[in-house]
Enzyme design. Structure first.
Site, short mmCIF file in Angstrom:
data_model
loop_
_atom_site.label_atom_id
_atom_site.label_comp_id
_atom_site.label_asym_id
_atom_site.label_seq_id
_atom_site.Cartn_x
_atom_site.Cartn_y
_atom_site.Cartn_z
N ASP A 15 38.92 35.86 51.17
CA ASP A 15 40.11 36.47 50.54
C ASP A 15 41.19 35.41 50.40
OD1 ASP A 15 41.68 39.68 50.87
OD2 ASP A 15 42.56 37.86 50.05
N ASP A 113 40.58 38.25 43.86
CA ASP A 113 40.68 37.15 44.84
C ASP A 113 39.83 37.36 46.08
OD1 ASP A 113 42.12 39.00 46.41
OD2 ASP A 113 43.41 37.42 47.19
N GLU A 114 38.80 38.18 45.95
CA GLU A 114 38.10 38.60 47.17
C GLU A 114 36.62 38.82 46.88
OE1 GLU A 114 38.47 42.70 49.66
OE2 GLU A 114 39.89 42.30 48.09
P1 TTP Z 1 45.67 40.65 48.09
O1 TTP Z 1 44.49 39.82 48.51
O2 TTP Z 1 45.80 42.01 48.65
O3 TTP Z 1 47.03 39.89 48.44
P2 TTP Z 1 47.38 38.34 48.43
O4 TTP Z 1 46.19 37.50 48.10
O5 TTP Z 1 48.57 38.13 47.56
O6 TTP Z 1 47.85 38.09 49.91
P3 TTP Z 1 46.97 37.94 51.22
O7 TTP Z 1 47.15 36.53 51.68
O8 TTP Z 1 47.55 38.92 52.20
O9 TTP Z 1 45.54 38.25 50.87
O10 TTP Z 1 45.70 40.77 46.51
C1 TTP Z 1 45.30 39.72 45.65
C2 TTP Z 1 46.21 39.65 44.45
O11 TTP Z 1 46.16 40.89 43.74
C3 TTP Z 1 47.66 39.41 44.78
O12 TTP Z 1 47.98 38.03 44.86
C4 TTP Z 1 48.39 40.12 43.68
C5 TTP Z 1 47.45 41.22 43.24
N1 TTP Z 1 47.92 42.53 43.74
C6 TTP Z 1 48.71 43.33 42.91
O13 TTP Z 1 49.00 42.95 41.77
N2 TTP Z 1 49.18 44.52 43.40
C7 TTP Z 1 48.87 44.98 44.66
O14 TTP Z 1 49.32 46.07 45.07
C8 TTP Z 1 48.04 44.14 45.50
C9 TTP Z 1 47.71 44.58 46.90
C10 TTP Z 1 47.60 42.94 45.00
MG MG Z 2 44.32 37.81 49.05
#
Ligand code: TTP
Ligand code: MG
Length: 362
Positions: A15, A113-114
């Site tokens: 992730d 992103d996962e």
């Molecule tokens: P996430 O992996 O949930 O968040 P992140 O990568 O920004 O942070 P973390 O380090 O905690 O993993 O989500 C991936 C991307 O998806 C994030 O950068 C932006 C997008 N996203 C949205 O647009 N809206 C949302 O509600 C979420 C949770 C994510």
């Molecule tokens: Mg993330």
């Protein structure tokens, strides 16, 4: 750390850290060290959209995904606010997935992103740790981006592990340590436990996984039905879902926040159809069709609902989506409350070439 038996699985969950914000920082090094918020225009505090994500500096102000952008602005007016550049993030995502795929027996993309990697070919969890570090280095060296990884005997554990030491963490949970790893954590880490369920569980006295694990199965079933049985297994770290390459790209969606809450039905429908067109374009760009369509609505006051339908056949046709969306919207408009946001998404995505050919008629 040898696997207990050869059939023991070894799953990695990757992730990206603050994904959208990290990409923006990479593109513009002057952002380094500053609080960065990715989301719609804050309009000096009057903006009505939400935050997509924020970097760690901004998170210290209590800013994170899904927070109204106006509140983010109030919490940190000097943050750098950037509108999301979806096209760029999708391109970067493709590069990341390419790297991950090269290291996986099977890769399941879960979101932009996962992803899960089935690496059961590895003989020990030590090899799993080494591979996770290799992947982390490769992503950093080639894309200048940071990723966190979790290694475990199944998807549930690997995912909780990847979130355990963010950013830049690698967490390995060997099968013998699963319970020790889960027990002290809050019930919120479990799959299907959102804020509302967590609150309900807390009221019943189950705050940690250990407390939940000590609950008798029949009492969980009495309170939660089938979901209770699921919780009973989850609290023990059990999960036999396979890593499924067809599980990739779970959904695609777009939404629109009205400048002023609107009760103009024609306007609401028009904005919904604009979302439909953009989602259709995203699907087409990725060569995907969908089985399920969902319409989301947020009323004045932030109460949010969604309705979905599964089409009789997967489709990639704009016209089919343009017909389905208003049908889902209509019942929402019987509510007299003005509308703050409308959204459209598609899920159960498939590549048309993976669909079975129709049986030729006799
Ligand atoms: P996430 O992996 O949930 O968040 P992140 O990568 O920004 O942070 P973390 O380090 O905690 O993993 O989500 C991936 C991307 O998806 C994030 O950068 C932006 C997008 N996203 C949205 O647009 N809206 C949302 O509600 C979420 C949770 C994510
Ligand atoms: Mg993330």
């Amino acid at each position: 750390m040898k696997k207990t038996h050869p059939a023991q699985r070894l799953i990695i969950h990757a992730d990206m850290d603050c994904f959208f914000a990290a990409v923006e920082e990479r593109e513009n090094p002057r952002l380094k060290g500053k609080p960065v918020v990715i989301g719609s225009d804050p309009k000096g505090g009057a903006g009505r959209g939400i935050v997509a994500t924020a970097n760690y500096e901004a998170r210290t102000y209590g800013i994170g995904s899904a927070l109204p952008i106006s509140i983010a602005y109030r919490r940190c007016p000097h943050a750098v606010f950037i509108k999301p550049n979806g096209k760029l993030y999708r391109e970067v995502s493709r590069e990341i997935m390419k790297i991950l795929a090269a290291h996986a027996d099977v890769l399941e993309k879960v979101s932009i992103d996962e992803a899960y990697l089935d690496c059961s070919r590895l003989e020990t969890f030590e090899d799993g740790r080494d591979l996770a570090r290799t992947i982390q280095k490769e992503i950093y060296d080639t894309l200048s981006l940071s990723v966190s990884l979790g290694v475990g005997p199944n998807k549930l554990i690997a995912k909780i592990a990847s979130d355990h030491k963010k950013p830049g963490g690698v967490t390995v949970v060997i099968p013998e340590r699963v319970q020790e790893f889960l027990d002290p954590q809050g019930v919120r880490v479990l799959r299907g436990v959102g804020p509302k369920t967590a609150e309900h569980l807390h009221e019943m006295g189950y705050k940690t996984v250990r407390q939940l694990r000590e609950a008798p199965e029949d009492s969980l079933v009495r309170s939660f039905g089938k979901f209770g049985r699921f919780l009973f297994r989850e609290a023990r770290g059990l999960d036999n879902r396979p890593v499924d390459m067809h599980g990739e790209a779970k959904s695609k969606g777009r939404e629109y926040t009205f400048e002023h809450d609107s009760d103009d039905r024609a306007e609401i429908k028009k904005r919904l159809l604009a979302c439909v067109e953009r989602v259709h374009k995203d699907m087409t760009d990725d060569g995907l069709w969908c089985h399920t369509v969902t319409v989301k609505i947020r009323y004045q006051g932030f109460e949010t609902h969604s309705r979905q339908t599964t089409l009789s056949q997967a489709t990639g046709e704009l016209e089919r989506l343009r017909l389905a969306a208003p049908d889902l919207l209509t019942p929402f408009l019987e509510d007299p409350r003005p509308v703050r946001l409308v959204g459209f998404s598609v899920s159960r995505l498939v590549a048309p070439e993976d669909l079975l050919p129709l049986r030729p008629s006799l």
